[in-house]
Design an enzyme around this catalytic site. Structure first.
Site, PDB file in Angstrom:
ATOM      1  N   SER A  68     -48.602-134.101  17.839  1.00 15.16           N
ATOM      2  CA  SER A  68     -49.066-135.446  17.483  1.00 15.16           C
ATOM      3  C   SER A  68     -48.439-135.902  16.171  1.00 15.16           C
ATOM      4  O   SER A  68     -47.268-136.215  16.148  1.00 15.16           O
ATOM      5  CB  SER A  68     -50.579-135.595  17.459  1.00 15.16           C
ATOM      6  N   HIS A  73     -49.988-140.791   2.393  1.00 12.47           N
ATOM      7  CA  HIS A  73     -49.765-142.008   1.605  1.00 12.47           C
ATOM      8  C   HIS A  73     -50.215-141.718   0.178  1.00 12.47           C
ATOM      9  O   HIS A  73     -51.303-141.171  -0.016  1.00 12.47           O
ATOM     10  CB  HIS A  73     -50.579-143.178   2.162  1.00 12.47           C
ATOM     11  N   CYS A  88     -53.029-133.057  19.375  1.00 10.86           N
ATOM     12  CA  CYS A  88     -53.530-133.073  20.745  1.00 10.86           C
ATOM     13  C   CYS A  88     -53.707-131.630  21.181  1.00 10.86           C
ATOM     14  O   CYS A  88     -52.920-130.769  20.812  1.00 10.86           O
ATOM     15  CB  CYS A  88     -52.540-133.769  21.672  1.00 10.86           C
TER      16      CYS A  88
END
Length: 123
Positions: A68, A73, A88
């Site tokens: 995935s 950030h 996943c």
């Protein structure tokens, strides 16, 4: 579609400033941490934001994983970071790998405070 989605909002990070402003360095650290956790990096996008009157620009590191993704950030002027790790669990349970990756990223940023959440996705 079943998977584990981990998030963390990090405050008052005590790491060296370079981890908050150097996209290439942060991308390499994310890639190394993902691979060390046993996850397969299949793509990445790194971006450095322009400096503002508040200080140096932050960075975003987004890695596409075969399992995935991971996104980081940074807000250097606030010594803050948000982390997002999603795996996943189709074909195998990658939850422990996601936890290991998150732990490695938390250790990198050395936050004084972290708000963490875990969501089991896909009923």
């Amino acid at each position: 579609m079943h998977g584990l989605h981990l998030t963390a909002d990090l405050h008052d990070c005590r790491c060296a400033a370079r981890w908050l402003v150097d996209a290439s360095l942060l991308g390499a650290a994310c890639r190394d941490a993902a691979q060390a956790a046993g996850l397969q990096v299949v793509g990445e996008l790194l971006h450095t934001f322009a400096a503002t009157r508040h200080g140096p620009g932050g960075v975003t590191a987004a890695l596409l994983l075969a399992e995935s993704h991971v996104c980081v950030h940074t807000w250097p002027e606030r010594k803050a970071v948000t982390l997002d790790v999603y795996v996943c669990n189709f074909g195998a349970d990658h939850s422990a790998k996601a936890q290991a990756l998150m732990a490695e990223l938390l250790a990198l940023f050395e936050p004084r405070h972290a708000e963490r959440h875990a969501l089991q996705r896909g009923g």
